[in-house]
Design a protein around this motif. Structure first.
Motif, PDB file in Angstrom:
ATOM      1  N   GLN A 165       0.824  -1.207   0.000  1.00 47.59           N
ATOM      2  CA  GLN A 165       0.000   0.000   0.000  1.00 47.59           C
ATOM      3  C   GLN A 165       0.859   1.258   0.000  1.00 47.59           C
ATOM      4  O   GLN A 165       0.534   2.244  -0.673  1.00 47.59           O
ATOM      5  N   PHE A 166       1.953   1.200   0.735  1.00 42.74           N
ATOM      6  CA  PHE A 166       2.873   2.348   0.776  1.00 42.74           C
ATOM      7  C   PHE A 166       3.469   2.609  -0.603  1.00 42.74           C
ATOM      8  O   PHE A 166       3.569   3.758  -1.046  1.00 42.74           O
ATOM      9  N   VAL A 167       3.885   1.539  -1.285  1.00 44.23           N
ATOM     10  CA  VAL A 167       4.450   1.686  -2.626  1.00 44.23           C
ATOM     11  C   VAL A 167       3.411   2.302  -3.560  1.00 44.23           C
ATOM     12  O   VAL A 167       3.704   3.236  -4.324  1.00 44.23           O
ATOM     13  N   ASP A 168       2.184   1.795  -3.505  1.00 44.11           N
ATOM     14  CA  ASP A 168       1.129   2.306  -4.388  1.00 44.11           C
ATOM     15  C   ASP A 168       0.816   3.767  -4.089  1.00 44.11           C
ATOM     16  O   ASP A 168       0.623   4.572  -5.016  1.00 44.11           O
ATOM     17  N   ARG A 169       0.770   4.125  -2.807  1.00 38.09           N
ATOM     18  CA  ARG A 169       0.489   5.520  -2.456  1.00 38.09           C
ATOM     19  C   ARG A 169       1.612   6.432  -2.925  1.00 38.09           C
ATOM     20  O   ARG A 169       1.356   7.533  -3.428  1.00 38.09           O
ATOM     21  N   THR A 170       2.862   5.970  -2.770  1.00 40.21           N
ATOM     22  CA  THR A 170       4.005   6.771  -3.207  1.00 40.21           C
ATOM     23  C   THR A 170       3.940   7.022  -4.712  1.00 40.21           C
ATOM     24  O   THR A 170       4.111   8.149  -5.182  1.00 40.21           O
TER      25      THR A 170
END
Length: 219
Positions: free
Chosen positions: A195-200
């Motif tokens: 999720q962090f990768v996608d948000r970034t």
């Protein structure tokens, strides 16, 4: 702050080898002295997002790794990319976002490194926590123990190689610390790493581009 290696003959600062205190025939000096500027040069370049400076500090071994990342950006499937560490995943996705297939195919390893550094994919927080501990030299190669800023052993070691008379280093072990920094950031935001990768990526390039970044450039 100056320190000596285990045999007492190599004077060290945080940048690595700066000179042999006296002539030795072996031991941890490996029969000679050298100069390693790569470690601090790389840290400074990463902080300044100076891609060219980072390239100059890297060993050829690490530059070859970035060619592999270029190939992954061009050809790897979503499933293959998802198996990479967080830092490498972000490098692959960023290359896809920033370059077309033909442009990326023509890029050198130095070009790819510069793009990664200039986009801030090297965790500055992780670099700031890293110092060099004891160093073992063997001819034109060396290994330096990585310690944290509070003096704790990290269990990692940096490899140095003397190339054309200059000491260069392979920062790949630092990526483990970079991955840890990303994992911590995700946890602080209440997100999984995915999720962090996608948000970034969504913040940088827009949510509408996210599905395309998960696909190889060459299809």
């Amino acid at each position: 702050m100056w320190r000596r290696c285990g045999s007492g003959c190599v004077l060290l600062d945080r940048r690595g080898f700066v000179g042999c205190h006296h002539h030795c025939g072996g031991g941890s000096c490996g029969g000679g002295a050298g100069r390693s500027q790569g470690f601090e040069d790389y840290k400074n370049a990463a902080r300044a997002k100076d891609g060219k400076g980072a390239v100059q500090a890297m060993s050829n071994k690490m530059l070859s790794t970035y060619l592999e990342l270029k190939e992954l950006a061009l050809t790897s499937s979503e499933e293959q990319t998802a198996r990479l560490g967080t830092t490498w995943r972000l490098v692959v996705y960023t290359l896809r976002a920033e370059f077309g297939a033909s442009e990326l195919r023509a890029m050198t390893s130095a070009d790819v490194v510069a793009a990664a550094v200039e986009k801030g994919l090297i965790s500055e927080g992780a670099l700031d926590r890293v110092l060099l501990g004891s160093i073992e030299v063997n001819g034109d190669t060396a290994k330096a123990e990585v310690t944290t800023a509070d003096g704790q052993a990290s269990g990692l070691a940096l490899e140095f190689t003397k190339e054309f008379g200059l000491w260069k280093f392979n920062p790949e072990p630092l990526l483990y610390l970079g991955d840890q920094a990303f994992e911590y950031a995700a946890e602080q935001q209440g997100l999984t790493v995915d999720q962090f990768v996608d948000r970034t990526l969504s913040t940088l390039y827009g949510a509408d581009r996210l599905p395309g970044l998960k696909q190889p450039l060459e299809r």
